[in-house]
Design an enzyme around this catalytic site. Structure first.
Site, PDB file in Angstrom:
ATOM      1  N   LYS A 114       0.739  -1.325  -0.089  1.00  0.00           N
ATOM      2  CA  LYS A 114       0.255  -0.091  -0.172  1.00  0.00           C
ATOM      3  C   LYS A 114       0.938   0.933   0.105  1.00  0.00           C
ATOM      4  O   LYS A 114      -0.016   2.150  -0.701  1.00  0.00           O
ATOM      5  CB  LYS A 114      -0.919  -0.189   1.604  1.00  0.00           C
ATOM      6  N   LYS A 198      -4.881  -9.268  -7.102  1.00  0.00           N
ATOM      7  CA  LYS A 198      -5.951  -9.563  -5.991  1.00  0.00           C
ATOM      8  C   LYS A 198      -7.384  -8.620  -6.359  1.00  0.00           C
ATOM      9  O   LYS A 198      -6.670  -7.271  -6.879  1.00  0.00           O
ATOM     10  CB  LYS A 198      -5.876  -8.933  -4.427  1.00  0.00           C
ATOM     11  N   LYS A 201     -10.103  -2.783  -4.453  1.00  0.00           N
ATOM     12  CA  LYS A 201     -11.526  -1.151  -4.226  1.00  0.00           C
ATOM     13  C   LYS A 201     -10.084  -0.885  -4.986  1.00  0.00           C
ATOM     14  O   LYS A 201     -11.238   0.230  -4.981  1.00  0.00           O
ATOM     15  CB  LYS A 201     -12.370  -2.007  -3.016  1.00  0.00           C
TER      16      LYS A 201
HETATM   17  P1  TYM Z   1     -10.901  -5.106   3.839  1.00  0.00           P
HETATM   18  O1  TYM Z   1     -12.127  -4.071   4.281  1.00  0.00           O
HETATM   19  O2  TYM Z   1      -9.537  -4.658   3.497  1.00  0.00           O
HETATM   20  O3  TYM Z   1     -11.407  -6.336   3.447  1.00  0.00           O
HETATM   21  C1  TYM Z   1     -12.814  -6.538   3.828  1.00  0.00           C
HETATM   22  C2  TYM Z   1     -12.791  -8.245   3.849  1.00  0.00           C
HETATM   23  O4  TYM Z   1     -12.695  -8.735   2.345  1.00  0.00           O
HETATM   24  C3  TYM Z   1     -11.260  -9.348   2.087  1.00  0.00           C
HETATM   25  N1  TYM Z   1     -10.827  -8.955   1.008  1.00  0.00           N
HETATM   26  C4  TYM Z   1     -10.608 -10.083  -0.092  1.00  0.00           C
HETATM   27  N2  TYM Z   1     -11.873 -12.042   0.112  1.00  0.00           N
HETATM   28  C5  TYM Z   1     -11.277 -12.089  -0.973  1.00  0.00           C
HETATM   29  N3  TYM Z   1     -10.991 -12.049  -1.789  1.00  0.00           N
HETATM   30  C6  TYM Z   1     -10.824 -10.545  -2.195  1.00  0.00           C
HETATM   31  N4  TYM Z   1     -10.143 -10.347  -3.674  1.00  0.00           N
HETATM   32  C7  TYM Z   1     -10.471 -10.160  -0.459  1.00  0.00           C
HETATM   33  N5  TYM Z   1     -10.566  -8.802  -0.821  1.00  0.00           N
HETATM   34  C8  TYM Z   1     -11.055  -7.580   0.311  1.00  0.00           C
HETATM   35  C9  TYM Z   1     -10.518  -9.196   3.215  1.00  0.00           C
HETATM   36  O5  TYM Z   1      -9.539 -10.382   3.706  1.00  0.00           O
HETATM   37  C10 TYM Z   1     -11.539  -8.923   4.679  1.00  0.00           C
HETATM   38  O6  TYM Z   1     -11.458  -9.952   5.282  1.00  0.00           O
HETATM   39  N6  TYM Z   1      -8.110  -5.069   8.014  1.00  0.00           N
HETATM   40  C11 TYM Z   1      -8.801  -5.495   7.546  1.00  0.00           C
HETATM   41  C12 TYM Z   1      -9.966  -4.796   8.214  1.00  0.00           C
HETATM   42  C13 TYM Z   1     -10.205  -4.659  10.421  1.00  0.00           C
HETATM   43  C14 TYM Z   1     -10.565  -5.550   9.955  1.00  0.00           C
HETATM   44  C15 TYM Z   1      -9.983  -5.768  11.825  1.00  0.00           C
HETATM   45  C16 TYM Z   1     -11.052  -7.826  10.080  1.00  0.00           C
HETATM   46  C17 TYM Z   1     -10.260  -4.198  10.573  1.00  0.00           C
HETATM   47  N7  TYM Z   1      -9.437  -4.736  11.930  1.00  0.00           N
HETATM   48  C18 TYM Z   1     -10.524  -7.100  12.850  1.00  0.00           C
HETATM   49  C19 TYM Z   1     -11.010  -8.690  10.822  1.00  0.00           C
HETATM   50  C20 TYM Z   1     -10.871  -7.905  12.506  1.00  0.00           C
HETATM   51  C21 TYM Z   1      -9.415  -4.902   6.366  1.00  0.00           C
HETATM   52  O7  TYM Z   1      -8.638  -3.571   5.415  1.00  0.00           O
HETATM   53  O8  TYM Z   1     -10.435  -5.527   5.373  1.00  0.00           O
END
Ligand code: TYM
Length: 333
Positions: A114, A198, A201
């Site tokens: 990132k 991957k 967004k």
């Molecule tokens: P974020 O917002 O990027 O994504 C949310 C969830 O979607 C999953 N994900 C995917 N899974 C499969 N294929 C993909 N291409 C894909 N893109 C996104 C992510 O693995 C995630 O589960 N850091 C985290 C948010 C967070 C969090 C937490 C998660 C903050 N605090 C505590 C669990 C527990 C994040 O940025 O997810």
């Protein structure tokens, strides 16, 4: 055995099929196991680690809550709230950042991706982001954390942070070391334009992802334009080696149909992509169109969405404020 589930999704707009198949679909299944206690967080503090337009952020917080509900998370069964409403998250993140080691954070691959080439210009928040994520999880004594494959390293760090805090303050098991719940198959959905990247967004091309707000026409157009190779569909899993686009599209189909990859391969073996793409488009539309319509309907009712977040935050605050109080006492405050 009952599980305490915690997970979060960033409100940074464009929630997509990867978020759904990799995470949110699983949230709904876990919620529907009666014994489980589930907390799903709109992680707005995480979203500001990169620059946000305040009005957009507000809209995206509501949209993420609407997406949770439209996908099947029931606010009467699960807690849905946004992180910034519960101050314990920021407080715990600070305490845990004093326990975490720079060497641990330096290994985080997501920060490297990132921050890009110019790491010096990345925000400190982006760097320490996984510590806030650990705070989210540990405040609720979560036993299980459902996420996509890209969050695996952050969860390992969370486990290390919990153990270090417990050791440093001589309190066995005070912070519960959580288990990641990452599906064996389909935990990493790839871009429709490049099977090695991957689905994300932040990809500049909207054609690379199916958004959860896409219409039937948009879905069908994106599937038509999705990258493939020139061979017919394979006869077995082994024949998918070095065919990342075929593997991804077949995986998406399988996940939507709740079947394994082998079943989808059997259904389409030796066929050409155009037939398969029609079926894939139908499966996507069947799943995404109702979600998309429901998100749009809910977004017209801001009062309802705000009331869900407020009620959820009250419940979350009760749990988190108790834990942070104990943490502060242990630290010596
Ligand atoms: P974020 O917002 O990027 O994504 C949310 C969830 O979607 C999953 N994900 C995917 N899974 C499969 N294929 C993909 N291409 C894909 N893109 C996104 C992510 O693995 C995630 O589960 N850091 C985290 C948010 C967070 C969090 C937490 C998660 C903050 N605090 C505590 C669990 C527990 C994040 O940025 O997810």
């Amino acid at each position: 055995m009952s599980k305490k589930i915690f997970s979060g999704v960033q409100p940074s707009g464009n929630l997509h099929l990867g978020n759904y198949l990799g995470a949110i679909k699983n949230f709904v299944e876990l919620q529907n196991v009666k014994e489980n206690q589930c907390i799903f967080c709109v992680v707005d503090l995480h979203a500001i680690t990169v620059k946000q337009e305040p009005k957009e952020l507000k809209k995206n917080i509501r949209e993420t809550a609407a997406t949770f509900i439209a996908c099947g998370i029931d606010p009467t069964k699960s807690i849905i709230f946004n992180q910034s409403m519960v101050s314990a998250h920021s407080e715990a993140a600070w305490i845990l950042s004093c326990v975490s080691r720079i060497g641990w954070l330096n290994r985080m691959t997501q920060f490297k991706e990132k921050a890009g080439k110019d790491k010096e210009k990345a925000s400190i928040g982006l760097y320490s982001y996984p510590v806030l994520m650990a705070a989210d999880i540990l405040l609720y004594d979560a036993t299980h954390v459902p996420v996509g494959d890209d969050q695996k390293q952050h969860l390992e760090l969370c486990r290390d942070i919990a153990q270090k805090f417990n050791n440093d303050f001589n309190v066995q098991n005070f912070l519960k070391v959580p288990e990641p719940l990452i599906q064996k198959q389909f935990s990493r959905i790839m871009s429709l334009k490049d099977g090695m990247k991957k689905m994300s967004k932040s990809d500049a091309s909207d054609l690379s992802r199916i958004n959860l707000t896409d219409s039937k026409e948009e879905i069908s157009n994106k599937v038509k334009k999705a990258k493939t190779d020139t061979l017919p569909l394979p006869e077995n899993v082994e024949a998918l080696v070095e065919r990342p686009e075929a593997e991804n599209l077949l995986g998406i189909y399988a996940s939507l149909k709740n079947q394994n990859l082998e079943n989808s391969i059997n259904e389409f073996k030796k066929q050409n992509f155009s037939e398969f793409k029609k079926k894939l488009s139908d499966a996507l539309t069947e799943k995404i169109e109702p979600i998309s319509k429901e998100i749009k309907r809910l977004l017209n009712d801001e009062k309802y969405l705000d009331s869900i977040l407020l009620a959820g935050s009250d419940k979350a605050d009760k749990i988190a404020s108790k834990k942070i109080k104990e943490m502060k006492e242990l630290v010596g405050f």
